[in-house]
Design an enzyme around this catalytic site. Structure first.
Site, short mmCIF file in Angstrom:
data_model
loop_
_atom_site.label_atom_id
_atom_site.label_comp_id
_atom_site.label_asym_id
_atom_site.label_seq_id
_atom_site.Cartn_x
_atom_site.Cartn_y
_atom_site.Cartn_z
N VAL A 97 63.76 44.21 78.95
CA VAL A 97 64.58 43.94 77.77
C VAL A 97 63.73 43.57 76.55
CG1 VAL A 97 64.95 41.53 78.43
CG2 VAL A 97 66.60 42.67 76.95
N ARG A 125 61.18 44.93 75.65
CA ARG A 125 60.63 46.13 75.04
C ARG A 125 61.69 46.99 74.37
NH1 ARG A 125 57.03 48.29 79.69
NH2 ARG A 125 57.81 50.27 78.97
N ASP A 126 62.92 46.84 74.78
CA ASP A 126 63.94 47.71 74.20
C ASP A 126 65.28 46.97 74.14
OD1 ASP A 126 65.16 49.82 73.11
OD2 ASP A 126 64.89 51.20 74.78
N LEU A 127 65.24 45.87 73.42
CA LEU A 127 66.40 44.99 73.39
C LEU A 127 67.69 45.70 72.98
CD1 LEU A 127 67.62 42.10 73.40
CD2 LEU A 127 67.08 42.03 70.97
N ASP A 156 68.57 48.84 72.81
CA ASP A 156 69.10 49.90 73.66
C ASP A 156 69.86 49.32 74.85
OD1 ASP A 156 69.35 52.58 73.38
OD2 ASP A 156 67.92 53.02 74.99
#
Lengths: 482, 122
Positions: B76, B78-80, B82
């Site tokens: 999460v 790294r790509d909150l 999304d």
């Protein structure tokens, strides 16, 4: 895969299927997948044992070992049967997949190019006492503009589909041949511009065919269905001009000319069976041998039970017997690699070969819609210009998607509860919406008056399919998807 | 236990649907192969499961089908967004659609504003 204690004691039972035998082989037609398997060896024993009720896995295996089967073979067979859902146990019970239809690009439109007809067939669903279309006061002929706007709707709503189809229908379609001609040319041009291939078909009573029309049909490879009920005596019982005179004598020379000159697409006869016209064999022989059709299909007239021409139970039984005879003839032809023209058999066999499992009884409202003379969009050609099954209008923004979605939600096989325990549902899915409306009072009802007949006919076709599959499997390649 | 690619012994697929059913049944026996491994000539007809966020709707897996963590949801941190906005596996992150529509209101950029993203209690 290790089998735990829990699995051992779970009761095993047979899945949903219809069994049949053909050419000395036992088959299972599995429901709802629509797959057909030949059953051999231990599987036969399993089915026999579970036929009298469920058994725990432990007891089942023990019994089979006692009967002389090796444990390994038994395990393998049980796994196979479970994998294809011929065998079920509670642990493996799956939720049936009810996939809501989200995307349904249009593939075919049926243009009712006129609501007028030069014939006055008693049973016609457009004019008879059971009619649902309200064509009085509406334009008698579809204009070129409405037809072209309909083609535009087809192209617009077809999404990714590369092959589109326009069917010309009536009334008697050829009363409005000029619009049919201009629409074919228009659709071809627009299709080519949009990278779509558009094909055409025509349904006609054949009495207005001319050399010019036949040449046009041939040039544009237009498939033709001629409504015709058999020899002079049978055809002229219902298929009459407005003065009551039979249509046979006018029709036949024109049809023969059509069959002779039009060689670029299929030409079939469509027979409407009624109480007085139900001699299937005689009709089939006449239409193929005397008139020269290569393909003949039969369907009972859609009529409420109080109509004189309505076909009742006993007559339908006799029709099933005659269908069976023609299906057997179809099989004999197939075993010699010959084509037989009984399309009721070839259509059903094709569906069985594919293993179709229908979510909807037909494409109406899904990939197919009908358009009336004034641009009213109907569920199919039978519902055009009727308040029932109205799906919008070409003049008012095209398809009413809300109404269509609602229709699809309520007519899904999952919503036809009567069908849930029927083994023939993968092919039937409850049957024609129009037939259901006339006979059951509701488009979403299953056609319960035809259930036994449909199961009987599917059983006949499964046996024919099994025999061809064992004795001449190559023939089935003809049913490959185009 | 039976071998992977053994033919069916008691059932013979006759129509096209039966052949499809049989193919799937055979492919699902034994190990599953991850898509990232690529189709292999050694295992024809196997089911290749695509790996990666939300392609496998199987909440609760602590490891992916290769036994590692590479195929799980992107972490999460790294790509909150999304995970928060578009993920079909909302159990591990507050979900935007129903329970926490305002969760990232004060977090225009995760790199800078991550401190404004608070813990959410159901």
């Amino acid at each position: 895969m290790s089998v735990g204690m829990e699995t051992q004691t779970q009761p095993y039972r047979l899945g949903e299927y219809h069994s049949f035998s053909a050419a000395g082989t036992e088959f299972l037609y599995l429901v709802p997948s629509g797959s057909i398997f030949a059953v051999e060896g231990i599987a036969k024993l399993v089915i026999e044992l579970l036929g009298s009720g469920e058994m725990s896995r432990e007891a089942l295996v023990a019994k089979l070992v006692e009967l002389g089967c090796s444990r390994e073979e038994v395990e393998n067979t049980l796994q196979e049967l479970t994998e294809v859902d011929a065998l079920q146990c509670d642990l493996q019970e799956k939720e049936p997949l009810a996939v809501p239809v989200q995307e349904f690009p249009l593939q075919r439109i049926v243009l009712n190019t006129t609501n007028q007809c030069n014939l006055a067939c008693t049973y016609c669903y457009e004019y008879s006492e059971d009619k649902i279309a309200q064509s009085a006061g509406k334009e008698k002929f579809m204009s070129k503009e409405i037809a072209e706007a309909s083609v535009e709707m087809l192209i617009r709503e077809s999404a990714h589909r590369p092959n589109l189809h326009v069917t010309f229908f009536g009334g008697e379609t050829l009363l409005n041949f000029s619009v049919m001609r201009s629409t074919v040319e228009y659709a071809k041009r627009r299709g080519a511009e949009q990278g779509k291939k558009v094909e055409f078909s025509l349904t006609t009573n054949g009495t207005l065919l001319t050399e010019e029309i036949v040449d046009f049909l041939s040039e544009h490879r237009i498939g033709v269905t001629v409504s015709m009920d058999g020899d002079k005596e049978l055809n002229d019982r219902q298929r009459v001009f407005h003065d009551g005179k039979g249509s046979y004598d006018v029709l036949v020379p024109k049809v023969k000319q059509l069959l002779k000159r039009h060689r670029t697409n299929s030409i079939g006869a469509r027979v409407t069976l009624t109480a007085g016209v139900s001699d299937v064999r005689r009709i089939y022989r006449h239409l193929t041998e005397e008139v020269g059709f290569q393909a003949v299909g039969f369907a009972p007239a859609t009529a409420s039970p109080q109509r004189l021409y309505h076909i009742g139970g006993q007559k339908m039984d006799s029709i099933l017997d005659q269908f069976s005879e023609l299906a057997a003839e179809y099989r004999d032809y197939a075993l010699q690699n010959r084509q037989h023209g009984f399309t009721n058999a070839s259509d059903t066999l094709k569906e069985l070969h594919t293993g179709i499992s229908k979510a909807y009884a037909c494409g109406a409202g899904l990939g197919m819609l009908g358009v009336g003379t004034e641009g009213n969009i109907g569920l199919c050609h039978r519902f055009v210009d009727s308040p029932i099954g109205k799906m919008g209008s070409i003049k008012e923004g095209g398809i009413n998607k809300t109404v269509r979605r609602e229709f699809l939600n309520t007519h899904h096989i999952g919503a036809r509860y009567d069908c849930h325990t029927c083994w023939a549902r993968p092919v039937c899915a409850g049957g024609c919406y129009h037939e259901a409306y006339i006979n059951q009072g509701n488009t979403s009802a299953a056609n319960l008056h035809h259930c036994d007949w449909i199961r009987g006919w599917n059983d006949v076709c499964l046996k024919v399919y099994g025999e061809i599959a064992i004795q001449n499997p190559e023939f089935l390649n003809r049913f490959a998807e185009n | 236990m039976r071998k992977d690619n053994i033919e069916m012994a008691s059932l013979r697929a006759i129509n096209r649907k039966a052949k499809q059913v049989e193919e799937i049944a055979k492919a699902e026996r034994g190990d599953l192969l991850a898509l990232q491994n690529g189709p292999s000539a050694n295992a024809p007809g196997k089911v290749y499961h695509p790996m990666g966020c939300t392609l496998n709707f199987t909440p609760g897996w602590e490891v992916d089908i290769s036994g590692g963590t590479a195929g799980l949801c992107q972490p999460v941190e790294r790509d909150l967004f999304d995970c928060y906005l578009g993920c079909g596996w909302p159990g591990h992150v507050p979900d935007h659609l129903t329970n926490a529509p305002n969760w990232t209101d004060k977090c225009a950029s995760a790199v800078n504003d991550w401190r404004n993203v608070d813990i959410v209690f159901p």
